[in-house]
Design a protein around this motif. Structure first.
Motif, PDB file in Angstrom:
ATOM      1  N   LEU A  33    -100.755 -40.271 -12.695  1.00 29.59           N
ATOM      2  CA  LEU A  33    -100.301 -41.527 -12.104  1.00 29.59           C
ATOM      3  C   LEU A  33     -99.292 -42.263 -12.976  1.00 29.59           C
ATOM      4  CD1 LEU A  33    -103.706 -42.831 -10.700  1.00 29.59           C
ATOM      5  CD2 LEU A  33    -101.713 -42.203  -9.347  1.00 29.59           C
ATOM      6  N   PHE A  34     -99.541 -42.323 -14.276  1.00 30.65           N
ATOM      7  CA  PHE A  34     -98.714 -43.175 -15.137  1.00 30.65           C
ATOM      8  C   PHE A  34     -97.591 -42.420 -15.850  1.00 30.65           C
ATOM      9  CE2 PHE A  34    -102.607 -45.663 -14.638  1.00 30.65           C
ATOM     10  CZ  PHE A  34    -102.060 -46.890 -14.294  1.00 30.65           C
ATOM     11  N   ASP A  35     -97.845 -41.185 -16.263  1.00 32.73           N
ATOM     12  CA  ASP A  35     -96.801 -40.430 -16.946  1.00 32.73           C
ATOM     13  C   ASP A  35     -95.889 -39.703 -15.957  1.00 32.73           C
ATOM     14  OD1 ASP A  35     -97.964 -41.335 -19.208  1.00 32.73           O
ATOM     15  OD2 ASP A  35     -98.778 -39.420 -19.877  1.00 32.73           O
ATOM     16  N   GLU A  36     -96.504 -39.086 -14.955  1.00 34.82           N
ATOM     17  CA  GLU A  36     -95.718 -38.324 -13.984  1.00 34.82           C
ATOM     18  C   GLU A  36     -95.395 -39.131 -12.737  1.00 34.82           C
ATOM     19  OE1 GLU A  36     -97.811 -34.715 -13.258  1.00 34.82           O
ATOM     20  OE2 GLU A  36     -97.608 -34.016 -15.332  1.00 34.82           O
ATOM     21  N   GLN A  37     -96.018 -40.303 -12.605  1.00 36.00           N
ATOM     22  CA  GLN A  37     -95.768 -41.226 -11.494  1.00 36.00           C
ATOM     23  C   GLN A  37     -95.910 -40.538 -10.133  1.00 36.00           C
ATOM     24  OE1 GLN A  37     -91.946 -43.098 -12.305  1.00 36.00           O
ATOM     25  NE2 GLN A  37     -92.863 -44.483 -13.796  1.00 36.00           N
ATOM     26  N   SER A  38     -96.980 -39.788  -9.984  1.00 37.29           N
ATOM     27  CA  SER A  38     -97.254 -39.141  -8.699  1.00 37.29           C
ATOM     28  C   SER A  38     -97.573 -40.197  -7.650  1.00 37.29           C
ATOM     29  CB  SER A  38     -98.425 -38.157  -8.830  1.00 37.29           C
ATOM     30  OG  SER A  38     -99.594 -38.823  -9.257  1.00 37.29           O
ATOM     31  N   LYS A  39     -97.206 -39.904  -6.403  1.00 37.84           N
ATOM     32  CA  LYS A  39     -97.374 -40.847  -5.301  1.00 37.84           C
ATOM     33  C   LYS A  39     -98.421 -40.324  -4.318  1.00 37.84           C
ATOM     34  CE  LYS A  39     -93.937 -43.276  -6.941  1.00 37.84           C
ATOM     35  NZ  LYS A  39     -94.186 -44.573  -7.623  1.00 37.84           N
ATOM     36  N   TRP A  40     -99.239 -41.226  -3.820  1.00 47.56           N
ATOM     37  CA  TRP A  40    -100.302 -40.860  -2.889  1.00 47.56           C
ATOM     38  C   TRP A  40    -100.220 -41.790  -1.678  1.00 47.56           C
ATOM     39  CZ3 TRP A  40    -104.424 -37.443  -4.720  1.00 47.56           C
ATOM     40  CH2 TRP A  40    -104.240 -37.025  -6.050  1.00 47.56           C
ATOM     41  N   ASN A  41    -100.019 -41.224  -0.498  1.00 44.31           N
ATOM     42  CA  ASN A  41    -100.056 -42.069   0.698  1.00 44.31           C
ATOM     43  C   ASN A  41    -101.515 -42.281   1.116  1.00 44.31           C
ATOM     44  OD1 ASN A  41    -100.915 -39.801   2.269  1.00 44.31           O
ATOM     45  ND2 ASN A  41     -98.776 -39.218   2.636  1.00 44.31           N
ATOM     46  N   PHE A  68    -103.806 -46.025  -4.198  1.00 46.25           N
ATOM     47  CA  PHE A  68    -103.079 -46.871  -3.251  1.00 46.25           C
ATOM     48  C   PHE A  68    -101.905 -47.575  -3.942  1.00 46.25           C
ATOM     49  CE2 PHE A  68    -107.167 -47.158  -0.674  1.00 46.25           C
ATOM     50  CZ  PHE A  68    -106.680 -46.394   0.364  1.00 46.25           C
ATOM     51  N   TYR A  69    -102.120 -48.007  -5.170  1.00 42.85           N
ATOM     52  CA  TYR A  69    -101.066 -48.709  -5.904  1.00 42.85           C
ATOM     53  C   TYR A  69     -99.921 -47.794  -6.312  1.00 42.85           C
ATOM     54  CZ  TYR A  69    -102.734 -53.513  -6.518  1.00 42.85           C
ATOM     55  OH  TYR A  69    -103.069 -54.833  -6.298  1.00 42.85           O
ATOM     56  N   SER A  70    -100.117 -46.476  -6.237  1.00 43.71           N
ATOM     57  CA  SER A  70     -99.053 -45.550  -6.655  1.00 43.71           C
ATOM     58  C   SER A  70     -97.800 -45.673  -5.793  1.00 43.71           C
ATOM     59  CB  SER A  70     -99.567 -44.104  -6.615  1.00 43.71           C
ATOM     60  OG  SER A  70     -99.769 -43.657  -5.282  1.00 43.71           O
ATOM     61  N   THR A  71     -97.943 -46.196  -4.587  1.00 46.00           N
ATOM     62  CA  THR A  71     -96.782 -46.378  -3.706  1.00 46.00           C
ATOM     63  C   THR A  71     -96.441 -47.861  -3.515  1.00 46.00           C
ATOM     64  OG1 THR A  71     -98.262 -46.290  -1.769  1.00 46.00           O
ATOM     65  CG2 THR A  71     -97.177 -44.232  -2.437  1.00 46.00           C
ATOM     66  N   TYR A  72     -97.033 -48.698  -4.327  1.00 46.83           N
ATOM     67  CA  TYR A  72     -96.792 -50.133  -4.224  1.00 46.83           C
ATOM     68  C   TYR A  72     -95.389 -50.462  -4.714  1.00 46.83           C
ATOM     69  CZ  TYR A  72     -97.388 -55.158  -5.053  1.00 46.83           C
ATOM     70  OH  TYR A  72     -97.246 -56.524  -5.060  1.00 46.83           O
ATOM     71  N   GLU A  73     -94.627 -51.162  -3.913  1.00 46.22           N
ATOM     72  CA  GLU A  73     -93.244 -51.507  -4.245  1.00 46.22           C
ATOM     73  C   GLU A  73     -93.182 -52.902  -4.853  1.00 46.22           C
ATOM     74  OE1 GLU A  73     -90.681 -49.576  -4.111  1.00 46.22           O
ATOM     75  OE2 GLU A  73     -91.665 -47.877  -3.119  1.00 46.22           O
ATOM     76  N   LEU A  74     -92.568 -52.995  -6.023  1.00 46.06           N
ATOM     77  CA  LEU A  74     -92.400 -54.297  -6.671  1.00 46.06           C
ATOM     78  C   LEU A  74     -91.335 -55.115  -5.947  1.00 46.06           C
ATOM     79  CD1 LEU A  74     -92.417 -53.204 -10.429  1.00 46.06           C
ATOM     80  CD2 LEU A  74     -94.248 -54.363  -9.189  1.00 46.06           C
TER      81      LEU A  74
END
Length: 256
Positions: free
Chosen positions: A114-122, A196-202
């Motif tokens: 999640l944090f190093d590779e920034q994988s995304k989960w819908n 869920f936060y992996s696809t959260y847009e700032l």
């Protein structure tokens, strides 16, 4: 402060390349936890890499903490499932420091993904992953084990499938104390929130302090599931209730 300095003087990590009991060669230091040190070691009997865990000094001198270390081993010996590390061997180093060895799970932690590779989960992937984790939690609960430390660093991704490690806080639980299961349900809920936060847009509004309920664009049904896992709303009673809720949510995702 004095205790910290004393422990630093007494507790010296095992040196790289040192040999333990004419069997284990220390390859590298893995982690320092509240209860023990873990190392990557090479087992010359198994001819394979293993994880070697020792109990810290201030835990060895307290009977209750020493018993917890023994219970961790007992729990690992009870588990017979490929998605958990197998227990191998136990003993003492120099006659004083207790240790045990277990299977090394080769893979990346969910935290690293999640944090190093920034994988995304819908949402669909998240609930499907939730079902995979729930299957492992159900296995533990069926065998009267509560992990109590389900967090993203303790989830190892092995060929896209989760494995659970670190049973240092795990406990045995009889069926008359199902409330202990809530520890693992809450852990599962927090893991799903990370996904869920992996696809959260700032956005410019993200400077405002808001709860996940306000930030995440989840459906009311999805939010209710997380709330029940975290015991914000009426908690789930067992794994079967959670499974039904996840499957229902996946059917909704399929229809979108």
């Amino acid at each position: 402060m004095l205790l910290s300095k004393l422990l630093k003087h007494i507790e010296k990590p095992l040196e790289t390349n040192s040999i333990i009991n004419n069997r284990y060669k220390i390859i590298s230091f893995l982690a320092k936890g509240g209860y023990g040190y873990t190392y990557m070691a090479f087992d010359h009997v198994k001819n394979a890499e293993v994880v070697l865990k020792t109990l810290r000094f201030h835990k060895r001198i307290i009977k209750k903490e020493y018993q917890r270390f023994q219970q961790e081993q007992k729990i690992l010996q009870r588990i017979e499932h490929a998605s958990f590390p197998s227990f191998y061997d136990s003993g003492f180093i120099h006659g004083k420091i207790p240790y045990f060895t277990m299977e090394f799970k080769s893979g990346k932690t969910l935290e690293k993904c999640l944090f190093d590779e920034q994988s995304k989960w819908n949402d669909k992937q998240t609930f499907y992953f939730g079902l995979q984790l729930l299957e492992l939690i159900e296995y533990l609960h069926t065998n009267h084990i509560v992990h109590r430390d389900l967090h993203i660093p303790n989830i190892i991704m092995v060929n896209s499938h989760p494995s659970i490690i670190d049973f240092g806080l795990a406990t045995l639980c009889d069926q008359n104390k199902p409330t202990l299961h809530q520890y693992d349900f809450a852990g599962l809920g927090n893991i799903l929130l990370f996904l869920f936060y992996s696809t959260y847009e700032l956005s410019n509004d993200n400077n405002k302090e808001r709860s996940w309920q306000d930030e995440l664009p989840l459906s009311s049904d999805a939010k209710l599931i997380i709330k029940r896992l975290l015991a914000i709303e009426e908690p789930f009673k067992d794994c079967n209730q959670i499974k039904n809720a996840f499957q229902q949510q996946l059917r909704i995702e399929e229809e979108k």
